[in-house]
Design a protein around this motif. Structure first.
Motif, PDB file in Angstrom:
ATOM      1  N   VAL A  78       0.870  -1.194   0.000  1.00 38.67           N
ATOM      2  CA  VAL A  78       0.000   0.000   0.000  1.00 38.67           C
ATOM      3  C   VAL A  78       0.894   1.227   0.000  1.00 38.67           C
ATOM      4  O   VAL A  78       2.008   1.200   0.533  1.00 38.67           O
ATOM      5  CB  VAL A  78      -0.937   0.072   1.232  1.00 38.67           C
ATOM      6  N   GLU A  79       0.436   2.284  -0.618  1.00 40.45           N
ATOM      7  CA  GLU A  79       1.260   3.487  -0.673  1.00 40.45           C
ATOM      8  C   GLU A  79       0.517   4.665  -0.054  1.00 40.45           C
ATOM      9  O   GLU A  79      -0.665   4.574   0.244  1.00 40.45           O
ATOM     10  CB  GLU A  79       1.656   3.775  -2.121  1.00 40.45           C
ATOM     11  N   GLY A  80       1.229   5.748   0.106  1.00 37.45           N
ATOM     12  CA  GLY A  80       0.613   6.966   0.633  1.00 37.45           C
ATOM     13  C   GLY A  80       0.633   7.003   2.147  1.00 37.45           C
ATOM     14  O   GLY A  80       1.070   6.054   2.809  1.00 37.45           O
ATOM     15  N   SER A  81       0.218   8.125   2.690  1.00 39.23           N
ATOM     16  CA  SER A  81       0.204   8.239   4.140  1.00 39.23           C
ATOM     17  C   SER A  81      -0.957   9.109   4.585  1.00 39.23           C
ATOM     18  O   SER A  81      -1.540   9.859   3.793  1.00 39.23           O
ATOM     19  CB  SER A  81       1.520   8.823   4.638  1.00 39.23           C
ATOM     20  N   MET A  82      -1.278   8.970   5.870  1.00 42.14           N
ATOM     21  CA  MET A  82      -2.416   9.674   6.406  1.00 42.14           C
ATOM     22  C   MET A  82      -1.919  10.879   7.198  1.00 42.14           C
ATOM     23  O   MET A  82      -1.166  10.712   8.159  1.00 42.14           O
ATOM     24  CB  MET A  82      -3.168   8.719   7.325  1.00 42.14           C
ATOM     25  N   PRO A  83      -2.291  12.098   6.811  1.00 41.35           N
ATOM     26  CA  PRO A  83      -1.830  13.260   7.572  1.00 41.35           C
ATOM     27  C   PRO A  83      -2.657  13.442   8.845  1.00 41.35           C
ATOM     28  O   PRO A  83      -3.858  13.200   8.849  1.00 41.35           O
ATOM     29  CB  PRO A  83      -2.027  14.425   6.601  1.00 41.35           C
ATOM     30  N   LEU A  84      -1.979  13.822   9.915  1.00 44.73           N
ATOM     31  CA  LEU A  84      -2.667  14.081  11.186  1.00 44.73           C
ATOM     32  C   LEU A  84      -2.264  15.463  11.676  1.00 44.73           C
ATOM     33  O   LEU A  84      -1.199  15.968  11.315  1.00 44.73           O
ATOM     34  CB  LEU A  84      -2.262  13.054  12.234  1.00 44.73           C
ATOM     35  N   PHE A  85      -3.051  16.054  12.523  1.00 43.68           N
ATOM     36  CA  PHE A  85      -2.770  17.376  13.094  1.00 43.68           C
ATOM     37  C   PHE A  85      -2.417  18.388  12.001  1.00 43.68           C
ATOM     38  O   PHE A  85      -1.413  19.080  12.085  1.00 43.68           O
ATOM     39  CB  PHE A  85      -1.632  17.314  14.112  1.00 43.68           C
ATOM     40  N   GLY A  86      -3.216  18.395  10.966  1.00 44.88           N
ATOM     41  CA  GLY A  86      -2.995  19.360   9.888  1.00 44.88           C
ATOM     42  C   GLY A  86      -1.658  19.191   9.197  1.00 44.88           C
ATOM     43  O   GLY A  86      -0.987  20.160   8.865  1.00 44.88           O
ATOM     44  N   GLY A  87      -1.232  17.932   9.007  1.00 41.82           N
ATOM     45  CA  GLY A  87      -0.032  17.673   8.220  1.00 41.82           C
ATOM     46  C   GLY A  87       1.258  17.698   9.012  1.00 41.82           C
ATOM     47  O   GLY A  87       2.325  17.439   8.481  1.00 41.82           O
ATOM     48  N   LYS A  88       1.172  18.030  10.324  1.00 47.11           N
ATOM     49  CA  LYS A  88       2.404  18.049  11.116  1.00 47.11           C
ATOM     50  C   LYS A  88       2.945  16.645  11.314  1.00 47.11           C
ATOM     51  O   LYS A  88       4.133  16.433  11.483  1.00 47.11           O
ATOM     52  CB  LYS A  88       2.117  18.678  12.491  1.00 47.11           C
ATOM     53  N   LEU A  89       2.023  15.730  11.335  1.00 42.90           N
ATOM     54  CA  LEU A  89       2.400  14.349  11.603  1.00 42.90           C
ATOM     55  C   LEU A  89       1.796  13.487  10.508  1.00 42.90           C
ATOM     56  O   LEU A  89       0.660  13.719  10.115  1.00 42.90           O
ATOM     57  CB  LEU A  89       1.808  13.956  12.962  1.00 42.90           C
ATOM     58  N   SER A  90       2.547  12.558   9.973  1.00 41.41           N
ATOM     59  CA  SER A  90       1.927  11.692   8.975  1.00 41.41           C
ATOM     60  C   SER A  90       2.264  10.237   9.273  1.00 41.41           C
ATOM     61  O   SER A  90       3.387   9.910   9.635  1.00 41.41           O
ATOM     62  CB  SER A  90       2.397  12.080   7.573  1.00 41.41           C
ATOM     63  N   ILE A  91       1.238   9.432   9.151  1.00 35.66           N
ATOM     64  CA  ILE A  91       1.432   8.002   9.370  1.00 35.66           C
ATOM     65  C   ILE A  91       1.264   7.322   8.019  1.00 35.66           C
ATOM     66  O   ILE A  91       0.222   7.464   7.380  1.00 35.66           O
ATOM     67  CB  ILE A  91       0.394   7.437  10.352  1.00 35.66           C
ATOM     68  N   SER A  92       2.290   6.598   7.586  1.00 37.99           N
ATOM     69  CA  SER A  92       2.151   5.929   6.298  1.00 37.99           C
ATOM     70  C   SER A  92       1.187   4.755   6.464  1.00 37.99           C
ATOM     71  O   SER A  92       1.082   4.154   7.533  1.00 37.99           O
ATOM     72  CB  SER A  92       3.500   5.452   5.803  1.00 37.99           C
ATOM     73  N   TYR A  93       0.492   4.448   5.375  1.00 33.13           N
ATOM     74  CA  TYR A  93      -0.472   3.357   5.442  1.00 33.13           C
ATOM     75  C   TYR A  93       0.223   2.032   5.694  1.00 33.13           C
ATOM     76  O   TYR A  93      -0.334   1.128   6.299  1.00 33.13           O
ATOM     77  CB  TYR A  93      -1.303   3.310   4.153  1.00 33.13           C
ATOM     78  N   VAL A  94       1.466   1.925   5.240  1.00 33.46           N
ATOM     79  CA  VAL A  94       2.221   0.692   5.499  1.00 33.46           C
ATOM     80  C   VAL A  94       2.368   0.483   7.002  1.00 33.46           C
ATOM     81  O   VAL A  94       2.139  -0.611   7.526  1.00 33.46           O
ATOM     82  CB  VAL A  94       3.608   0.737   4.824  1.00 33.46           C
TER      83      VAL A  94
END
Lengths: 292, 360
Positions: free
Chosen positions: A124-140
């Motif tokens: 899986v690719e891409g990531s999920m942004p949290l806190f308005g993009g300050k933190l990102s968790i990749s879907y992997v």
């Protein structure tokens, strides 16, 4: 925020270690052997998944299933050919055989796929942004953690509730007594290797999605780390392997970020040594004093 | 026994085996030298004589830990690397003080042995409190830590003496040592030891094997050796008759580490460039394979196994790409065959016939 980022990558790395360590610990619990070839089954799983996607153009989820099937067969074949004849041999003989199998798998992979690293396409690719993009968790990362928890819960239920699972626990307790109760010890051990190898395939796919490089030696370091994780948590214990893997990943990730990249592995091992000195059977392992 | 036995027949069986081992090593040394003099050895084989000697000593010393003491060590290469790097530092900085190479080599090997013995004490104190597989994993961990630490080491030498720095951040280079004009960089962190003057020789390797054999065989047959083996066979029983567990375990472990250090120093001084990553987990495993295939506690077995298995990949050069694959298969088959009840029974019958019906 930075700290959270490192923590998240540590948890997902730790989840991979945990999945591998679960396989290690199950095999150790039942066959009382350190299966050094386990790390190389991870590598085979990664390559199979890579080939089915790259050459056959199959979807990722199907490639994972195929990798699991191939590794399961591989695990059972290795057990049948190399370990079963040594059931009553001294443990060092089995250890050396496992090392031989590890060499064999690495060099076979070298012959088949060559020494040039393959670039793996993450499942899986891409990531999920949290806190308005300050933190990102990749879907992997998310996928890894979820898969790890599912496997952990699944294995706990399996060993606790099913007939085969209970047979496994019985065999790890006392093979002779288990046999007298009508348990087919050889089949139970084969089954353990099958499950362990299938888990290794899953770990291989996740590991390659996390670090998208695939070489014949890809499995050795994660294998050693997972072995460490299994001992850390108390070898033979399923929750122990989970906890050990997770902690190991977090320590490694934080050590890399805040202390030294070069010494990250050393710090992990140093923590292991300290833990074993305080708790000689690992975090969740049962310490059985020898009685005369 | 009241009667004094004289001559070969009167000797104990273990003494005979020891003599045969010493004689075998001397004979092999003479034979190899004769072959080399006659130009019968290929150049690739000649280049491997020193490493073979080093690995023989490594196997002998590991056999002391695994075979005689009975504790599985997966980090033996760590001691080898401590010996190699301290030996290289000693040899390179004593270049002017001791111009005669063989003496410098001997000093370097002694320094390597001392530093590896110190490492053995540091590692042994925590490790020997553990048992079985837990002990194995901690030796593995120490092996990795030693390798990583040596990768960070920067050492140079100039007229002021030795300069050392520890490259924790990964940003230092050899220039940060501030060496004076004419100073030499001995160890350059991740690039390892470079520009080492190679002074190792086959004769030194032979002497080292003889020393290692003498140390180990004498230790094994001494009172201490019997105490060590008693610990291996049953620690609780040994403790109950008053054997000091820590003392004897440390004795075996530190002796083993010191010999590995001397072998490491010889190995290090055989190559112009040497990386710390050479002494990783795989090297420890390689030596363990020699020990197990040669037979636990069996010294001449270790010597033969180390020699044959070190040369085997070279001999398999014919099959090129497949050589490590063949090596792996040979390894598995040998382990299966030596532990097969039918084959064991077959050999046992043959040997029994030779001994004239003597039952073990």
């Amino acid at each position: 925020m930075e700290f959270l980022n490192y923590l998240i990558s540590g948890i997902s790395l730790g989840s991979i270690y945990a999945i591998i360590a679960l396989g290690y610990t199950m095999v150790y619990g039942i066959a009382k052997m350190l299966n050094f070839a386990h790390g190389d089954v991870i590598m085979v799983g990664g390559y199979i998944s890579f080939c089915t996607v790259f050459y056959l153009g199959l979807p990722s989820w199907l490639s994972v299933l195929i990798a699991m099937a191939v590794c399961t067969v591989l695990g059972v074949v290795i057990e049948g050919l190399a370990y079963k004849p040594l059931r009553s041999a001294p443990s060092l003989a089995v250890l050396i055989t496992a090392i031989g199998v590890s060499y064999f798998l690495q060099n076979a992979a070298l012959l088949i796929w060559g020494a040039t690293p393959k670039v793996y396409v993450p499942v899986v690719e891409g990531s999920m942004p949290l806190f308005g993009g300050k933190l990102s968790i990749s879907y992997v990362s998310l996928l890894t953690v979820v898969v790890c928890i599912i496997i952990m819960v699944g294995l706990t239920l399996f060993t606790g509730k099913t007939k085969m699972g209970k047979a496994m626990r019985a065999c790890s307790e006392d093979k002779g007594a288990a046999q007298l109760m009508g348990i087919n010890v050889n089949r139970t051990i084969s089954m353990t290797f099958a499950i362990g190898s299938a888990l290794a395939a899953v770990a291989g796919v996740l590991q390659c999605s996390f670090i998208p490089m695939l070489e014949p030696t890809t499995g050795s370091m994660p294998g050693i780390k997972a072995f460490t994780a299994a001992v850390f948590g108390g070898i033979g214990s399923i929750p122990g392997a989970f906890l050990g893997g997770l902690l190991l990943g977090i320590i490694e990730s934080l050590a890399k970020a805040y202390i030294s990249t070069q010494l990250a592995n050393s710090i992990v091992f140093a923590v292991l040594i300290i833990v074993l000195l305080v708790r000689p059977a690992g975090l969740l392992g049962k310490y059985v004093p020898e009685k005369v | 026994m009241g009667r004094v036995n004289r001559g070969w027949k009167g000797l104990k069986k273990s003494t005979k085996t020891d003599f045969a081992t010493y004689l075998g090593v001397i004979a092999a040394f003479v034979l190899v030298n004769a072959l080399r003099g006659g130009g019968m050895l290929s150049s690739s084989l000649t280049g491997q004589l020193v490493p073979i000697c080093c690995y023989i000593v490594m196997a002998l010393s590991l056999n002391l830990t695994v075979g005689v003491l009975g504790e599985l060590s997966l980090g033996h290469a760590g001691f080898m690397s401590v010996g190699a790097f301290s030996g290289i530092i000693a040899a390179m900085s004593l270049q002017r003080a001791i111009p005669f190479a063989p003496v410098r080599l001997a000093v370097a090997m002694a320094v390597g042995a001392v530093f590896a013995a110190l490492a053995g004490v540091v590692v042994g104190v925590p490790v020997l409190r553990l048992r079985g597989d837990y002990l194995a994993i901690v030796t593995l961990a120490f092996g990795q830590i030693i390798k990583d630490l040596l990768t960070c080491l920067l050492v140079g030498y100039d007229s002021d003496g030795l300069h050392m720095a520890f490259n924790l951040s990964g940003t230092l280079t050899i220039n940060d040592l501030g060496l004076k004009e004419g100073g030499i960089a001995i160890i350059k962190g991740a690039q390892g030891a470079t520009g080492t003057v190679t002074i190792a020789s086959f004769a030194a390797g032979f002497v080292l094997i003889m020393i290692a054999l003498a140390v180990i065989l004498n230790l094994v047959h001494s009172r201490s050796g019997r105490a060590i083996m008693a610990l291996r066979d049953n620690q609780i029983a040994a403790e109950s008759v008053g054997i000091n567990v820590t003392k004897y375990k440390m004795m075996a472990f530190v002796t083993s580490a010191a010999l590995a250090g001397a072998a490491g120093a010889l190995y290090g001084l055989n190559y112009g460039n040497l990386l710390a990553s050479k002494f990783d987990f795989n090297t420890s495993i390689l030596v363990l394979v020699f020990v197990v295939l040669g037979g636990l506690g069996n010294m001449w077995g270790s010597i033969i196994a180390a020699t044959v298995l070190y040369i085997l990949p070279e001999l398999l050069r014919e099959v090129r790409d497949y050589r490590m694959l063949v090596y792996a298969i040979v390894l598995i088959l040998v382990m299966l065959a030596t532990n097969n009840a039918a084959i064991k029974g077959f050999f046992a019958r043959i040997f029994r016939r030779e001994k004239g019906g003597a039952v073990q």
